[in-house]
Design a protein around this motif. Structure first.
Motif, short mmCIF file in Angstrom:
data_model
loop_
_atom_site.label_atom_id
_atom_site.label_comp_id
_atom_site.label_asym_id
_atom_site.label_seq_id
_atom_site.Cartn_x
_atom_site.Cartn_y
_atom_site.Cartn_z
N HIS A 38 22.28 19.99 -37.94
CA HIS A 38 22.84 21.07 -38.82
C HIS A 38 21.47 21.35 -39.71
O HIS A 38 21.03 20.58 -40.33
CB HIS A 38 24.01 20.73 -39.57
N ILE A 39 21.29 22.48 -39.75
CA ILE A 39 20.36 23.12 -40.87
C ILE A 39 20.85 23.19 -42.06
O ILE A 39 21.74 23.95 -42.44
CB ILE A 39 19.48 24.49 -40.54
N MET A 40 20.30 22.38 -43.32
CA MET A 40 20.59 22.37 -44.66
C MET A 40 19.62 22.94 -45.24
O MET A 40 18.57 22.29 -45.87
CB MET A 40 20.95 20.94 -45.05
N LEU A 41 19.43 24.18 -45.54
CA LEU A 41 18.38 24.92 -46.20
C LEU A 41 17.94 24.42 -47.90
O LEU A 41 16.88 24.29 -47.69
CB LEU A 41 18.49 26.37 -46.26
N PRO A 42 19.24 24.13 -48.42
CA PRO A 42 18.55 23.72 -49.84
C PRO A 42 17.71 22.66 -49.84
O PRO A 42 16.81 22.57 -50.85
CB PRO A 42 19.99 23.52 -50.47
N VAL A 43 17.58 21.60 -49.02
CA VAL A 43 17.09 20.35 -48.77
C VAL A 43 15.84 20.55 -47.70
O VAL A 43 15.05 19.69 -47.61
CB VAL A 43 17.65 19.23 -48.86
N LYS A 44 15.91 21.77 -46.94
CA LYS A 44 14.99 21.92 -45.94
C LYS A 44 14.88 20.78 -44.88
O LYS A 44 13.85 20.18 -44.77
CB LYS A 44 13.38 22.12 -46.63
N ALA A 45 16.01 20.65 -44.45
CA ALA A 45 16.21 19.30 -43.45
C ALA A 45 17.22 19.87 -42.61
O ALA A 45 18.12 20.89 -42.72
CB ALA A 45 16.85 18.23 -44.33
N ILE A 46 17.27 19.04 -41.46
CA ILE A 46 18.10 19.13 -40.24
C ILE A 46 18.78 17.75 -40.04
O ILE A 46 17.89 16.98 -39.85
CB ILE A 46 17.38 19.66 -38.93
N LEU A 47 20.27 17.82 -40.32
CA LEU A 47 20.94 16.54 -40.30
C LEU A 47 21.39 16.40 -38.96
O LEU A 47 21.84 17.38 -38.32
CB LEU A 47 22.05 16.95 -41.12
N ASP A 48 21.30 15.33 -38.43
CA ASP A 48 21.76 15.01 -36.98
C ASP A 48 23.19 15.52 -36.71
O ASP A 48 23.47 15.82 -35.87
CB ASP A 48 21.29 13.18 -37.01
N PHE A 49 24.06 14.76 -37.67
CA PHE A 49 25.24 15.02 -37.90
C PHE A 49 25.87 15.43 -39.11
O PHE A 49 25.68 14.87 -40.13
CB PHE A 49 26.41 13.81 -37.18
N TYR A 50 26.46 16.56 -39.24
CA TYR A 50 27.13 16.98 -40.56
C TYR A 50 28.70 16.93 -40.42
O TYR A 50 29.16 17.86 -39.58
CB TYR A 50 26.38 17.97 -41.03
N LEU A 51 29.41 16.39 -41.26
CA LEU A 51 30.94 16.69 -40.99
C LEU A 51 31.22 17.42 -42.56
O LEU A 51 31.44 16.63 -43.47
CB LEU A 51 31.49 15.25 -41.12
N PRO A 52 31.25 18.72 -42.40
CA PRO A 52 31.52 19.58 -43.69
C PRO A 52 32.78 19.18 -44.50
O PRO A 52 32.87 19.29 -45.59
CB PRO A 52 31.56 20.76 -43.07
N ASP A 53 33.86 18.88 -43.72
CA ASP A 53 35.09 18.59 -44.38
C ASP A 53 35.02 17.41 -45.25
O ASP A 53 35.79 17.23 -46.17
CB ASP A 53 36.22 18.43 -43.39
#
Length: 110
Positions: A38-53
């Motif tokens: 998952h691309i997390m633009l505010p930190v300019k990072a790509i997360l292996d797994f992101y659980l948004p809930d």
């Protein structure tokens, strides 16, 4: 910058490591909504797994991350600033201690 990040994301997304694949199978069993790479633009990072809930980031680190401790710590702090908790596991932990890994994830889910 965006084009570079997208090409890097595509490479990560299409070539998941065997450890990421193993962990994804286990996360899928939890029945929670998640995103991989998952691309997390505010930190300019790509997360292996992101659980948004759950505002949870799960990272699987290969041995090269031993040399990137400062960078990883800064990234974790930036994510925390967005209210996202990060938990990290090594390839070795995913390989040989998957039950313990999943227990930590379930604890983080509350």
């Amino acid at each position: 910058m965006a084009n570079i990040m997208l090409s890097y994301w595509y490479r990560l997304y299409t070539k998941q490591t065997k450890h990421e694949q193993k962990l994804e199978r286990e996360i899928c069993k939890l029945g929670v909504r998640y995103r991989t790479q998952h691309i997390m633009l505010p930190v300019k990072a790509i997360l292996d797994f992101y659980l948004p809930d759950y505002n949870l980031c799960i990272e699987v680190d290969d041995p090269s991350h031993e040399k990137k401790i400062k960078r990883d710590r800064l990234r974790t702090e930036r994510l925390a600033g967005l209210g996202i908790k990060t938990i990290r596991f090594t390839n070795s932990q995913v390989d040989s201690q998957i039950e313990r890994v999943m227990s930590r994830i379930q604890d983080a889910l509350g």
